[in-house]
Design an enzyme around this catalytic site. Structure first.
Site, PDB file in Angstrom:
ATOM      1  N   LYS A  62       0.927  -1.229   0.005  1.00  0.00           N
ATOM      2  CA  LYS A  62       0.057  -0.138   0.097  1.00  0.00           C
ATOM      3  C   LYS A  62       0.764   1.318   0.079  1.00  0.00           C
ATOM      4  CE  LYS A  62      -0.991  -0.335   4.829  1.00  0.00           C
ATOM      5  NZ  LYS A  62      -0.382  -1.752   5.016  1.00  0.00           N
ATOM      6  N   ARG A 139      -6.656   2.091  11.675  1.00  0.00           N
ATOM      7  CA  ARG A 139      -6.538   0.506  11.731  1.00  0.00           C
ATOM      8  C   ARG A 139      -7.584  -0.027  12.639  1.00  0.00           C
ATOM      9  NH1 ARG A 139      -1.005   1.319  14.190  1.00  0.00           N
ATOM     10  NH2 ARG A 139      -2.307   0.742  16.079  1.00  0.00           N
ATOM     11  N   ARG A 173      11.622  -8.767   2.134  1.00  0.00           N
ATOM     12  CA  ARG A 173      12.099  -7.321   2.171  1.00  0.00           C
ATOM     13  C   ARG A 173      13.637  -7.058   2.630  1.00  0.00           C
ATOM     14  NH1 ARG A 173       6.680  -4.564   4.732  1.00  0.00           N
ATOM     15  NH2 ARG A 173       7.259  -5.774   6.525  1.00  0.00           N
ATOM     16  N   ARG A 217      14.578  -6.309   8.264  1.00  0.00           N
ATOM     17  CA  ARG A 217      13.931  -5.642   9.418  1.00  0.00           C
ATOM     18  C   ARG A 217      13.762  -6.665  10.503  1.00  0.00           C
ATOM     19  NH1 ARG A 217       8.522  -2.668   7.512  1.00  0.00           N
ATOM     20  NH2 ARG A 217       7.906  -3.689   9.167  1.00  0.00           N
ATOM     21  N   ARG A 228       1.543 -10.724  12.677  1.00  0.00           N
ATOM     22  CA  ARG A 228       0.956  -9.278  12.340  1.00  0.00           C
ATOM     23  C   ARG A 228      -0.175  -9.674  11.447  1.00  0.00           C
ATOM     24  NH1 ARG A 228       6.444  -7.793  10.807  1.00  0.00           N
ATOM     25  NH2 ARG A 228       5.832  -7.829   9.069  1.00  0.00           N
TER      26      ARG A 228
END
Length: 282
Positions: A62, A139, A173, A217, A228
């Site tokens: 996003k 959220r 990532r 990360r 998550r």
């Protein structure tokens, strides 16, 4: 939390009312029905003022699409994830609290997010920004209700991908520790679910100078990523229902990577990339 609500309410009657006021639409772009949700997308071609929200699971992309639209339409892209990461780089007590939350794969509290967002909006208002694309906020339904008290959101774009693709994307990532740019080493090729087309995404490889400086990360481990996603799905459904009931939710199943998805997203949003580039240059 109550203090933050009072802040937003008091701001809506002063400086924030200018920032959050709904744009006067000079032209209504012809609405186009997407298979899931027909919505009308209103864009002001000259001012390029929009008030949009981008929703989607962690790793769906996003931020990438919101950033591209931000550049195309000439409005700021405000990502709560970036606000959190910027705060993590500071040396304050909030930074330590955030680090513990993020490393455990938990969601940051409403109070902290609203605090960071309010500071960002204050800075933007002082710079004369008008309009926005919010990424990662709201959220929760309570956040959505607070946002509704101070602004009229034009459109909520909900980007979607299967869980298997999301996990692969998150695990792939990488960040360059020197230049700070984001890359993705995952090469995704997943059969579509329930008769949907196969989803393929080429890796976004770094240039030679960044290869030796790539880092992962701390929260991009399989267990944390799946946790998550579970937390997000539990909390996101009520938010989707909130905006769906208002006729503002546009659900968009990404057909692949950026080359496949970007033109289709523009089509669904009734946007012409070349037309807007020409308008911006005029």
């Amino acid at each position: 939390m109550a203090a933050m609500i009072r802040l937003f309410r008091s701001s809506s009657s002063s400086s924030y009312s200018r920032y959050f006021s709904t744009a006067a639409v000079s032209e209504t772009v012809k609405s186009q029905s997407y298979p899931r949700n027909p919505v009308t997308t209103n864009v002001e071609p000259k001012g390029k003022t929009v008030q949009w929200v981008f929703l989607g699971c962690p790793g769906v992309g996003k931020g990438t699409y919101a950033s591209r639209l931000s550049t195309l339409l000439g409005v700021p892209h405000i990502a709560t994830g970036d606000l959190v990461r910027d705060e993590l780089k500071s040396s304050g007590s909030l930074s330590k609290q955030l680090a513990e939350i993020v490393n455990q794969g938990k969601l940051v509290s409403d109070e902290i997010i609203l605090n960071l967002l309010s500071k960002r909006l204050e800075n933007g208002e002082a710079k004369g920004e008008a309009g926005f694309i919010l990424d990662g906020f709201p959220r929760t339904v309570r956040q959505a209700e607070i946002l509704t008290e101070v602004t009229d959101i034009d459109l909520v774009v909900n980007l979607k991908l299967p869980e298997s693709v999301l996990v692969e994307k998150c695990l792939g990532r990488r960040i360059c520790s020197e230049c700070g740019k984001n890359f993705n080493v995952a090469s995704i090729d997943v059969a579509g679910e329930n008769g949907a087309p196969r989803i393929t995404m080429a890796p976004l490889n770094p240039p030679t100078q960044c290869i030796s400086k790539l880092i992962t990360r701390a929260d991009d481990t399989e267990d944390i990523v799946k946790e998550r996603l579970r937390i997000y799905w539990d909390k996101s459904q009520p938010v989707e229902d909130f905006y769906r009931s208002q006729g503002k939710l546009l659900e968009f199943d990404l057909p692949g990577g950026i080359p496949e998805s970007w033109p289709k997203l523009l089509e669904v949003l009734n946007l012409d990339e070349q037309e807007h580039k020409l308008s911006a240059a005029a």
